[in-house]
Design an enzyme around this catalytic site. Structure first.
Site, mmCIF file in Angstrom:
data_model
loop_
_atom_site.group_PDB
_atom_site.id
_atom_site.type_symbol
_atom_site.label_atom_id
_atom_site.label_comp_id
_atom_site.label_asym_id
_atom_site.label_seq_id
_atom_site.Cartn_x
_atom_site.Cartn_y
_atom_site.Cartn_z
ATOM 1 N N THR A 94 51.964 21.182 -2.256
ATOM 2 C CA THR A 94 51.536 22.362 -3.146
ATOM 3 C C THR A 94 51.041 21.971 -4.495
ATOM 4 O O THR A 94 50.704 22.843 -5.436
ATOM 5 C CB THR A 94 52.449 23.509 -3.128
ATOM 6 O OG1 THR A 94 53.821 22.708 -3.544
ATOM 7 C CG2 THR A 94 52.587 24.210 -1.832
ATOM 8 N N GLN B 114 49.443 19.266 -7.566
ATOM 9 C CA GLN B 114 48.116 18.924 -7.906
ATOM 10 C C GLN B 114 47.686 17.732 -6.934
ATOM 11 O O GLN B 114 46.477 17.802 -6.336
ATOM 12 C CB GLN B 114 48.165 18.253 -9.304
ATOM 13 C CG GLN B 114 46.791 17.351 -9.793
ATOM 14 C CD GLN B 114 46.983 16.813 -10.908
ATOM 15 O OE1 GLN B 114 46.239 17.223 -11.795
ATOM 16 N NE2 GLN B 114 47.510 15.518 -11.201
ATOM 17 N N LEU C 256 63.249 17.575 0.582
ATOM 18 C CA LEU C 256 63.751 16.116 0.704
ATOM 19 C C LEU C 256 65.258 15.758 0.565
ATOM 20 O O LEU C 256 65.701 14.778 0.676
ATOM 21 C CB LEU C 256 62.958 15.424 -0.521
ATOM 22 C CG LEU C 256 61.359 15.016 -0.094
ATOM 23 C CD1 LEU C 256 60.501 14.729 -1.396
ATOM 24 C CD2 LEU C 256 61.278 14.170 0.944
ATOM 25 N N LEU D 225 54.648 12.783 -1.825
ATOM 26 C CA LEU D 225 54.444 13.041 -3.213
ATOM 27 C C LEU D 225 55.295 14.175 -3.688
ATOM 28 O O LEU D 225 55.279 14.694 -4.722
ATOM 29 C CB LEU D 225 52.872 13.747 -3.050
ATOM 30 C CG LEU D 225 51.783 13.045 -2.348
ATOM 31 C CD1 LEU D 225 50.469 13.814 -2.422
ATOM 32 C CD2 LEU D 225 51.882 11.627 -2.765
ATOM 33 N N THR E 38 55.452 5.308 -10.274
ATOM 34 C CA THR E 38 54.671 5.954 -11.199
ATOM 35 C C THR E 38 54.889 4.992 -12.321
ATOM 36 O O THR E 38 55.900 3.900 -12.349
ATOM 37 C CB THR E 38 55.523 7.026 -11.759
ATOM 38 O OG1 THR E 38 55.338 7.506 -13.229
ATOM 39 C CG2 THR E 38 57.007 7.253 -11.402
ATOM 40 N N TYR F 90 64.161 10.817 -14.457
ATOM 41 C CA TYR F 90 63.028 10.625 -13.578
ATOM 42 C C TYR F 90 62.500 9.257 -13.312
ATOM 43 O O TYR F 90 62.283 8.803 -12.027
ATOM 44 C CB TYR F 90 62.024 11.563 -14.130
ATOM 45 C CG TYR F 90 60.484 11.352 -13.328
ATOM 46 C CD1 TYR F 90 60.474 12.039 -12.239
ATOM 47 C CD2 TYR F 90 59.619 10.626 -13.895
ATOM 48 C CE1 TYR F 90 59.307 11.991 -11.664
ATOM 49 C CE2 TYR F 90 58.522 10.368 -13.268
ATOM 50 C CZ TYR F 90 58.080 10.892 -12.094
ATOM 51 O OH TYR F 90 57.069 10.864 -11.628
ATOM 52 N N HIS G 157 47.710 10.937 -14.100
ATOM 53 C CA HIS G 157 46.276 11.541 -13.679
ATOM 54 C C HIS G 157 46.156 12.955 -13.834
ATOM 55 O O HIS G 157 47.358 13.599 -13.185
ATOM 56 C CB HIS G 157 46.152 10.884 -12.416
ATOM 57 C CG HIS G 157 47.266 10.918 -11.312
ATOM 58 N ND1 HIS G 157 48.377 10.292 -11.625
ATOM 59 C CD2 HIS G 157 47.762 11.786 -10.462
ATOM 60 C CE1 HIS G 157 49.324 10.625 -10.740
ATOM 61 N NE2 HIS G 157 48.900 11.485 -9.851
ATOM 62 N N ARG H 228 46.354 20.373 -12.738
ATOM 63 C CA ARG H 228 47.436 20.104 -13.380
ATOM 64 C C ARG H 228 48.559 21.137 -13.775
ATOM 65 O O ARG H 228 48.017 22.282 -14.149
ATOM 66 C CB ARG H 228 47.275 19.140 -14.624
ATOM 67 C CG ARG H 228 48.281 18.642 -15.151
ATOM 68 C CD ARG H 228 48.869 17.473 -14.291
ATOM 69 N NE ARG H 228 49.255 16.173 -15.195
ATOM 70 C CZ ARG H 228 50.383 15.517 -14.698
ATOM 71 N NH1 ARG H 228 51.312 15.908 -13.610
ATOM 72 N NH2 ARG H 228 50.692 14.582 -15.269
HETATM 73 O O1 G4F Z 1 52.240 15.221 -19.831
HETATM 74 P P1 G4F Z 1 53.518 14.548 -19.824
HETATM 75 O O2 G4F Z 1 54.681 15.592 -19.693
HETATM 76 O O3 G4F Z 1 53.746 13.451 -18.745
HETATM 77 P P2 G4F Z 1 54.457 12.162 -18.588
HETATM 78 O O4 G4F Z 1 55.961 12.370 -19.281
HETATM 79 O O5 G4F Z 1 53.560 10.964 -19.060
HETATM 80 O O6 G4F Z 1 54.608 12.287 -17.101
HETATM 81 C C1 G4F Z 1 53.565 12.395 -16.220
HETATM 82 O O7 G4F Z 1 53.128 11.104 -15.692
HETATM 83 C C2 G4F Z 1 53.846 10.401 -14.973
HETATM 84 C C3 G4F Z 1 52.971 9.055 -14.915
HETATM 85 O O8 G4F Z 1 53.195 7.933 -15.695
HETATM 86 C C4 G4F Z 1 54.090 10.911 -13.776
HETATM 87 F F1 G4F Z 1 55.101 9.953 -13.189
HETATM 88 C C5 G4F Z 1 55.242 11.977 -14.172
HETATM 89 O O9 G4F Z 1 55.856 12.837 -12.839
HETATM 90 C C6 G4F Z 1 54.105 13.028 -15.078
HETATM 91 O O10 G4F Z 1 53.182 13.558 -14.192
HETATM 92 O O11 G4F Z 1 53.988 13.925 -21.455
HETATM 93 C C7 G4F Z 1 52.864 12.926 -21.890
HETATM 94 C C8 G4F Z 1 53.299 12.518 -23.092
HETATM 95 C C9 G4F Z 1 54.761 12.390 -23.521
HETATM 96 O O12 G4F Z 1 54.933 11.411 -24.170
HETATM 97 C C10 G4F Z 1 55.374 13.712 -24.223
HETATM 98 O O13 G4F Z 1 56.488 13.318 -25.126
HETATM 99 O O14 G4F Z 1 53.087 13.541 -24.131
HETATM 100 C C11 G4F Z 1 54.206 14.173 -24.892
HETATM 101 N N1 G4F Z 1 54.251 15.396 -25.202
HETATM 102 C C12 G4F Z 1 53.894 15.956 -26.514
HETATM 103 N N2 G4F Z 1 54.044 17.279 -26.632
HETATM 104 C C13 G4F Z 1 54.275 16.546 -24.741
HETATM 105 C C14 G4F Z 1 54.158 17.739 -25.450
HETATM 106 N N3 G4F Z 1 54.582 16.616 -22.935
HETATM 107 C C15 G4F Z 1 54.764 17.862 -22.655
HETATM 108 N N4 G4F Z 1 54.920 17.756 -21.349
HETATM 109 N N5 G4F Z 1 54.666 18.986 -23.474
HETATM 110 C C16 G4F Z 1 54.480 18.972 -24.881
HETATM 111 O O15 G4F Z 1 54.341 20.056 -25.531
#
Ligand code: G4F
Length: 346
Positions: A31, A33, A61, A82, A129, A153, A183, A188
């Site tokens: 379910t 992305q 799981l 996944l 990841t 995580y 990705h 998303r």
């Molecule tokens: O979009 P994010 O939450 O992704 P993050 O933490 O990189 O993790 C994602 O990618 C990984 C692959 O490397 C996966 F394993 C994981 O499951 C997930 O899909 O955050 C990206 C960046 C971070 O540095 C965070 O601190 O964006 C920064 N950020 C800034 N403002 C924010 C925000 N993140 C989120 N979620 N929300 C904000 O408002």
């Protein structure tokens, strides 16, 4: 919380399927992305066979017996794991649960395959990841770069990675790790930064919202398109030898750049003023405040920088990403504008 598990089925009886080369895949986390793009990819690949179909199974799981039952019933040729608690920030609040689902859950699935006596016939894909690289020890990051997890995580995913390697070496299983860098896509989840930004830009553009509130603008990510990455997962499973592969774009951008690019698609130039939590992003033309910062979105420990080297996947599997950063951002912004036009509460 339960992970949904999907069985993809083509054809009729198991014996006939095996002889005719028809394959069944079991996808945990269908379910999400990636699950949705992977299901489409598998369907396109195998729909040439008669009666392609998809069956949803409820599973979890954290529940070994349900995993054994599903595998025994489905008898898949491929399993794509996944299913996970995949939000890094949330994992700080649900650390034990995350370890159970993302770490031990992977072990349960591998053991369920062995319990069913299918260790020789099932090919196993693990959603590893780039978060495992965390406080990066090398630039760019590749398969040989040491891990340094920076969240519950990432620590759980490091366990899962190594248990996959161990089961491959101990029991000769065709088990592979895809070390996927971030990705994204219009599918998303809303609480990941890219989608949060593109939804907000769409709403601001349509006059439905004034500004967005974000956390750390300076972390850098290697962002690709989920559609490209599920092809890579599938290619690992078709390859005769199992292995561990980085999938990335070899390009990195800050959250700040993502914001600028997304606003750029609706004709708004952003100017940054101030520092730290007091920083704001304003519309350069009008001076209207469009981006605010809140500590609420900061993490106790941050992954500041990710940049992946996908050359092994390119050389061994023939994989490379097709969709560029600006195309990804544009697709996401356009999709969110269409969505909001249809339903402003979406
Ligand atoms: O979009 P994010 O939450 O992704 P993050 O933490 O990189 O993790 C994602 O990618 C990984 C692959 O490397 C996966 F394993 C994981 O499951 C997930 O899909 O955050 C990206 C960046 C971070 O540095 C965070 O601190 O964006 C920064 N950020 C800034 N403002 C924010 C925000 N993140 C989120 N979620 N929300 C904000 O408002």
């Amino acid at each position: 919380m339960s992970d949904q598990i999907c069985k993809r089925l083509n054809g009729d009886t198991d014996g006939e399927e095996a002889k005719s080369g028809k394959k069944k895949a079991l996808v945990t986390g269908i379910t999400g992305q990636d699950g949705s793009y992977l299901a489409e990819h598998l369907y396109a690949d195998r729909a040439t066979h008669k009666e392609g179909s998809m069956i949803l199974h409820y599973g979890d799981l954290t529940d070994s017996s349900c995993l054994v039952k599903i595998i025994n019933q489905v008898k898949p040729h491929e399993i794509y794991n996944l299913g996970a608690m995949s939000h890094v920030k949330v994992s700080f609040d649900l650390a034990e649960y995350t370890a159970d689902v993302d770490g031990v859950g992977t072990l349960r699935l591998l053991d369920a395959i062995r319990t069913c006596g299918m260790a020789d016939s099932i090919r196993f894909y693990q959603a590893s990841t780039s978060e495992m690289f965390g406080k990066v020890q090398e630039i760019p990051q590749k398969e040989t770069t040491p891990f340094y997890p920076r969240s519950p995580y990432a620590a759980a995913k490091v366990y899962a990675y190594w248990i996959v390697v161990n089961y491959r070496e101990a029991y000769g299983m065709h088990a592979s790790n895809g070390i996927l860098f971030n990705h994204e896509s219009p599918r998303r989840g809303f609480n990941f930064v890219t989608r949060k930004i593109t939804r907000s830009v769409a709403k601001i553009h349509l006059g439905l919202q004034e500004y967005m509130t974000l956390g750390n603008l300076d972390s850098k990510r290697d962002w690709g398109h989920a559609r490209d990455y599920v092809k890579g997962m599938w290619m690992m499973m078709q390859h005769d030898e199992p292995g561990d592969y980085v999938l990335s774009t070899n390009e990195t951008h800050s959250v700040r750049e993502f914001v600028e690019e997304a606003f750029g698609h609706v004709g708004v130039a952003i100017e940054w003023q101030g520092k730290g939590v007091d920083e704001i992003g304003v519309d350069k033309a009008t001076g209207t405040k469009r981006v605010m910062i809140s500590e609420r979105y900061y993490r106790p420990t941050e992954v500041e920088f990710l940049l992946g080297d996908y050359s092994k996947a390119q050389k061994v599997l023939g994989w490379k990403p097709d969709i560029k950063f600006n195309e990804l951002v544009k697709e996401m912004v356009d999709a969110d504008i269409s969505l909001m036009k249809k339903n402003s509460n979406a």
